[in-house]
Design an enzyme around this catalytic site. Sequence first.
Site, PDB file in Angstrom:
ATOM      1  N   LYS A 178      -6.078   2.961   9.262  1.00 46.33           N
ATOM      2  CA  LYS A 178      -5.181   4.299   8.530  1.00 46.33           C
ATOM      3  C   LYS A 178      -5.808   5.454   8.790  1.00 46.33           C
ATOM      4  CE  LYS A 178      -3.209   1.057   5.243  1.00 46.33           C
ATOM      5  NZ  LYS A 178      -3.133   0.569   3.895  1.00 46.33           N
TER       6      LYS A 178
ATOM      7  N   SER B 142       0.808  -1.313  -0.168  1.00 45.47           N
ATOM      8  CA  SER B 142      -0.097  -0.078  -0.067  1.00 45.47           C
ATOM      9  C   SER B 142       0.964   1.147  -0.167  1.00 45.47           C
ATOM     10  CB  SER B 142      -0.980  -0.140   1.147  1.00 45.47           C
ATOM     11  OG  SER B 142      -0.253  -0.100   2.494  1.00 45.47           O
TER      12      SER B 142
END
Length: 772
Positions: free
Chosen positions: A719, A676
């Site tokens: 996140k 990511s």
Amino acid sequence: MDKDMKVIPLIPLRGITIFPYMVLHFDVGREKSILALEEAMLSDQKIFLAAQKEAKIEEPDEDDIFNIGTICNIKQILKLPGDTVRVLVEGESRGRLKEYIEKEPFLKVKIEVLEDKECVESQKCEALVRSVKKSFEQYTKLSGSIPVETVITDDLDSPGRLSDVVSSYLMLKQESKQELLEAYDVEERLEKLLEILTNEVDILKLERNIGAKVKNKIDKVQKEYYLREQLKAIQEELGEEDEDKKEIAKYKNKINKARLPKPVKEKALYELDRLKNSGSYSAEGGVIRTYLDWILDLPWNTETKDNLDIKTARAVLEKEHYGLEDVKDRIIEYLAVRKMSNSLRGPILCLVGPPGVGKTSIARSIANALNRKFVRMSLGGVRDEAEIRGHRKTYVGAIPGRIIYGMKQAKSKNPLFLLDEIDKMSNDFRGNPADALLEILDAEQNNTYRDHYLELDFDLSNVLFITTANSLETIPRPLLDRMEIIEVSGYTSEEKFHICKDHLITKKLKEHEIDEEKIKFSDASIYYLIDHYTRESGVRSLERKTSSVIRKAVAEMLEKDKKNIIITVNKVKSYLGPEIYIYDKADKEDKVGVVMGMAWTGYGGDTLPIEVTVMPGTGKLELTGQLGDVMKESAKAGYSYVRANAYKYGIDKEFYKNKDLHIHVPEGAVPKDGPSAGVTMITAMVSALSEKKVKHNVAMTGEITLTGRVLPIGGLKEKSLAAYRAGIDTVIIPKDNEKDLFKIPKTIKSKLNYIIADNIDIVLKSAIVKND
């Protein structure tokens, strides 16, 4: 020819050794041996008998026959059916084979007659003779096979003859007999014989002791059997029932009262008949009794009544757990359908999430809400299939598997059965326990579950199975297919605050038996405790820290005679010491080559700044910060994309020839991996090569392709929380993750500006500061 030399036929013996003065008959079947016998009968009826070294050899050669043997007189020959001859011989003296005269059609050899070498020391010889006689007497008494008086008579006054006669009666190995035969020195022969006799006497004594012990045990069992039979006869005469009959009647009464299914009742009555015939004191009786106890202890038709009141169930779940809405909703749905139809089988749920988020404890709360019995079985480290399915009754100490044991423990056929840590199972040569769970966790099959020990169908269809796991990766696909997966994500700081305030503090004060009015926590202290002394997805560490603060507060109250205390941020600092965790804070100014990324860890979300520096060089790409293989590949893919599209971003097309790039991901000591960070790396490289600054208030996440597409990632909720905590107000996410925004708490979502990107151009446009 010399006087002590003879030429006579030879017969090699297999497994037999003949001594001088020994009379023995044996069968001869080999053609050469029969011809040697016939030749001996035609001459002086003398023959040389020597043992073969290996009895298996059919046609022995010179090296296969011992040189020392016995010269014998043939006393009688008798022909038997099948070309076999039985011969009776008497040993005369020892002989040494000197030379083979003929080998065909039979063996003829030259023999040196060996006379006994008499003892030099008469007293020593006499002592040896007496010791041999005494030991041989002991041997004959212990063996019981030969009467000593038939062997040792007064005419055996010669030490040599005594030793040979005694040797002939001993049951010895071929090697030992050959040693005695080769000892023509009488003193040496007597010493060897005494040593062998002493060893044999010791062995016979040991055999007799073992035999006596075994006989005593057998006698005791027989005695007990006869006494019991006599007791039965006496009780019958007196009209009294014996214990066996009472036990049989007791079992029969239990079976009739137990409301067992028809096949189970038939099996129980069959085993009861076997118990009656085998006797309760036999080993088989004990096995049958244990089996019957298991059948009678299982809840074949006993079940608890479900609480179908949805409001009450919801209230119980909300009271005991904060959050976990997906799990609570699924249980309420099950109850609603069950109330309407009353025929729905229990779902098989798998709660997946990081440690400490309440997977195991919510299962117990569900059992309380449904009014069901709760059974927990930990599968961590289980590697034997028999742990699940049980052992066959034929094995010693066999017991049912842990599923049946759990049902016995529940005393209900519809408990809530928690299979904890299903992802921690392993397998070895004893089978794979995951395969045994396939039938149990299949609603179409588990109504006829068969344990190896019981060998009876047990209905598990009314059981509500809940499994827990930290990861789905290690669960076999067929097993995963049978379960309904519910992901339990980590808690946000807001959720942890409510859990700590409403549950943990109350729980710990109750454990320490402290009045809630005496110790109170300020909201700021709870947030401070969460942010600076714990870093986890769950609340286990938070629970420990809360308990530590309460203990230290109690100690302070007693030391300073305080009646109550309020826990503030300063109190937390003084009790727990310096802050353990300090979260990254976004820079206050825009910088070239520095981009704030977002990462997911086992402890929740975190920010991940990525730095890129450009130096004069030859086109090298340096990667540091303990990056994993996937992250290194993302960096290389990003580098190739920037090189292919340099003209779009105002970058020198020849930078790959004259510039070196160094990508670094702090903290250097912490291993990092995952796909990511692709968009973050490209943004940092474009910024560094074009010398344009990146906005300090922007964080981003997403995987990248060589064509610039932005691919989806996982852990968006965690996140986002990390970005908010770091002071970020704008977050760039992949377009395919737009559907996950509903999972983010409103308190966080309202304070973040989300930019949806499906290609890298949107990311760069949103993150890089335009030149004035």
